[in-house]
Design a protein around this motif. Structure first.
Motif, PDB file in Angstrom:
ATOM      1  N   LEU A  91       0.829  -1.209   0.000  1.00  0.00           N
ATOM      2  CA  LEU A  91       0.000   0.000   0.000  1.00  0.00           C
ATOM      3  C   LEU A  91       0.863   1.258   0.000  1.00  0.00           C
ATOM      4  O   LEU A  91       0.582   2.226  -0.716  1.00  0.00           O
ATOM      5  CB  LEU A  91      -0.937  -0.009   1.209  1.00  0.00           C
ATOM      6  N   SER A  92       1.938   1.244   0.783  1.00  0.00           N
ATOM      7  CA  SER A  92       2.847   2.395   0.812  1.00  0.00           C
ATOM      8  C   SER A  92       3.485   2.625  -0.552  1.00  0.00           C
ATOM      9  O   SER A  92       3.621   3.768  -1.006  1.00  0.00           O
ATOM     10  CB  SER A  92       3.937   2.177   1.862  1.00  0.00           C
ATOM     11  N   PHE A  93       3.850   1.532  -1.228  1.00  0.00           N
ATOM     12  CA  PHE A  93       4.431   1.663  -2.569  1.00  0.00           C
ATOM     13  C   PHE A  93       3.421   2.248  -3.554  1.00  0.00           C
ATOM     14  O   PHE A  93       3.744   3.148  -4.342  1.00  0.00           O
ATOM     15  CB  PHE A  93       4.924   0.298  -3.055  1.00  0.00           C
ATOM     16  N   PHE A  94       2.194   1.761  -3.507  1.00  0.00           N
ATOM     17  CA  PHE A  94       1.156   2.291  -4.398  1.00  0.00           C
ATOM     18  C   PHE A  94       0.858   3.756  -4.089  1.00  0.00           C
ATOM     19  O   PHE A  94       0.565   4.542  -5.004  1.00  0.00           O
ATOM     20  CB  PHE A  94      -0.117   1.460  -4.291  1.00  0.00           C
ATOM     21  N   LEU A  95       0.913   4.133  -2.817  1.00  0.00           N
ATOM     22  CA  LEU A  95       0.723   5.542  -2.461  1.00  0.00           C
ATOM     23  C   LEU A  95       1.856   6.403  -3.012  1.00  0.00           C
ATOM     24  O   LEU A  95       1.642   7.554  -3.399  1.00  0.00           O
ATOM     25  CB  LEU A  95       0.621   5.692  -0.942  1.00  0.00           C
ATOM     26  N   GLY A 131       3.169   7.861   4.884  1.00  0.00           N
ATOM     27  CA  GLY A 131       3.057   7.178   6.170  1.00  0.00           C
ATOM     28  C   GLY A 131       1.725   7.428   6.846  1.00  0.00           C
ATOM     29  O   GLY A 131       1.090   6.488   7.375  1.00  0.00           O
ATOM     30  N   VAL A 132       1.266   8.685   6.835  1.00  0.00           N
ATOM     31  CA  VAL A 132      -0.008   9.029   7.478  1.00  0.00           C
ATOM     32  C   VAL A 132      -1.171   8.348   6.764  1.00  0.00           C
ATOM     33  O   VAL A 132      -2.072   7.785   7.402  1.00  0.00           O
ATOM     34  CB  VAL A 132      -0.200  10.561   7.494  1.00  0.00           C
ATOM     35  N   LEU A 133      -1.167   8.372   5.430  1.00  0.00           N
ATOM     36  CA  LEU A 133      -2.254   7.748   4.672  1.00  0.00           C
ATOM     37  C   LEU A 133      -2.279   6.235   4.864  1.00  0.00           C
ATOM     38  O   LEU A 133      -3.352   5.631   4.981  1.00  0.00           O
ATOM     39  CB  LEU A 133      -2.106   8.081   3.187  1.00  0.00           C
ATOM     40  N   THR A 134      -1.087   5.619   4.912  1.00  0.00           N
ATOM     41  CA  THR A 134      -1.031   4.174   5.139  1.00  0.00           C
ATOM     42  C   THR A 134      -1.646   3.818   6.488  1.00  0.00           C
ATOM     43  O   THR A 134      -2.482   2.910   6.594  1.00  0.00           O
ATOM     44  CB  THR A 134       0.420   3.667   5.079  1.00  0.00           C
ATOM     45  N   VAL A 187      -6.270   2.856  -4.849  1.00  0.00           N
ATOM     46  CA  VAL A 187      -5.142   3.799  -4.851  1.00  0.00           C
ATOM     47  C   VAL A 187      -4.436   3.778  -6.202  1.00  0.00           C
ATOM     48  O   VAL A 187      -4.115   4.831  -6.782  1.00  0.00           O
ATOM     49  CB  VAL A 187      -4.157   3.454  -3.709  1.00  0.00           C
ATOM     50  N   LEU A 188      -4.193   2.584  -6.722  1.00  0.00           N
ATOM     51  CA  LEU A 188      -3.520   2.466  -8.017  1.00  0.00           C
ATOM     52  C   LEU A 188      -4.396   3.018  -9.146  1.00  0.00           C
ATOM     53  O   LEU A 188      -3.893   3.653 -10.079  1.00  0.00           O
ATOM     54  CB  LEU A 188      -3.170   0.996  -8.288  1.00  0.00           C
TER      55      LEU A 188
END
Length: 208
Positions: A91-95, A131-134, A187-188
Motif C-alpha cells: 500500500l505504501s508503494f502504491f501511495l 506514512g499518514v495515509l497508510t 489507490v492504483l
C-alpha cells in the motif's frame, strides 16, 4: 523448491543492485536539475525494494523451516496471517506511485510553481503523507472489519513465494475482509487517473 529459491535469490540480488543504481543516478544529477519528482522516484524505489525483501523473507522461511511455518500457521492462524500479509508495504508503494502521478499533474498544470518547489521539503512532505495515509487507511479498515488480516492475500503469499498450499479459510474469516482487497486497487486506479489527466493536459497544450 530449491530451484525456486535460487531463482528468487538471483532476482532479489539483481533488483537490489538495479534499484541502487537508479538511486545513485538520481543523486548524481546537478542540484539545479533536480525536482520533487526525482526525490519521489527514490522513495518509490525504496518502497518497491522493501516489497521484494518481504517476499524474499517469506521464501527463505518456507524454504529452510517449512515445518515451523506450518506449525505457526496451525497454532496462531490470525497472527500468522497478519505477519505474512505485507499489504501495508505494498500500500505504501502504491501511495508513492499516487504521489508521483500527482506531481506529474502539478508539473503539467502549474509548471512555474512546480519548478520553484523545494525538492527536499516536497520529499519529506510526501514521505510523511505516505506514512499518514497508510496508517489512516489501515485504521479505517481495522475499524470496519475488526482485523487487518487478509486471508486470501496471505494464502497467496505462502503459495506463490513459499510453495506452501495453505487454505485461506485457515487464516481468518473471508467475508469480513473482502473489502480490504480493494484498497490497493483503488489507490492504483486513482494514480492512473491522475497520470492520464496530466498526459491529456500536456497533449492539449501541444495542440494549441
Amino acid at each position: 523448491k530449491w530451484l525456486r529459491f535460487g531463482v528468487s535469490t538471483l532476482t532479489y540480488l539483481f533488483s537490489y543492485f538495479q534499484l541502487y543504481s537508479v538511486r545513485e543516478f538520481l543523486d548524481c544529477r546537478p542540484a539545479v536539475a533536480k525536482t520533487a519528482i526525482h526525490e519521489a522516484l527514490k522513495t518509490s524505489s525504496v518502497l518497491y525494494q522493501l516489497n521484494l525483501a518481504c517476499f524474499y523473507a517469506i521464501n527463505c522461511a518456507c524454504t529452510f523451516v517449512p515445518d515451523l511455518v506450518i506449525q505457526f500457521v496451525d497454532a496462531l492462524p490470525v497472527e500468522a496471517c497478519n505477519l505474512i500479509n505485507v499489504r501495508s508495504v505494498t500500500l505504501s508503494f502504491f501511495l508513492s506511485i499516487l504521489v508521483l502521478a500527482a506531481l506529474k499533474l502539478l508539473m503539467a498544470t502549474c509548471p512555474n510553481f512546480f519548478l520553484t518547489m523545494d525538492e527536499d521539503l516536497a520529499s519529506t512532505g510526501s514521505s510523511v503523507l505516505i506514512g499518514v495515509l497508510t496508517c489512516a487507511l489501515w485504521t479505517i479498515e481495522c475499524w470496519q472489519t475488526g482485523t487487518v488480516c487478509n486471508p486470501r492475500h496471505s494464502s497467496l503469499m505462502l503459495s506463490m513465494f513459499g510453495d506452501l498450499p495453505v487454505e485461506a479459510e485457515k487464516l481468518g474469516v473471508l467475508e469480513s475482509t473482502n473489502r480490504m482487497a480493494m484498497t490497493n486497487v483503488g489507490v492504483l486506479g486513482l494514480a492512473l487517473v491522475l497520470f492520464l489527466m496530466a498526459t491529456a493536459w500536456l497533449r492539449l497544450k501541444d495542440m494549441k
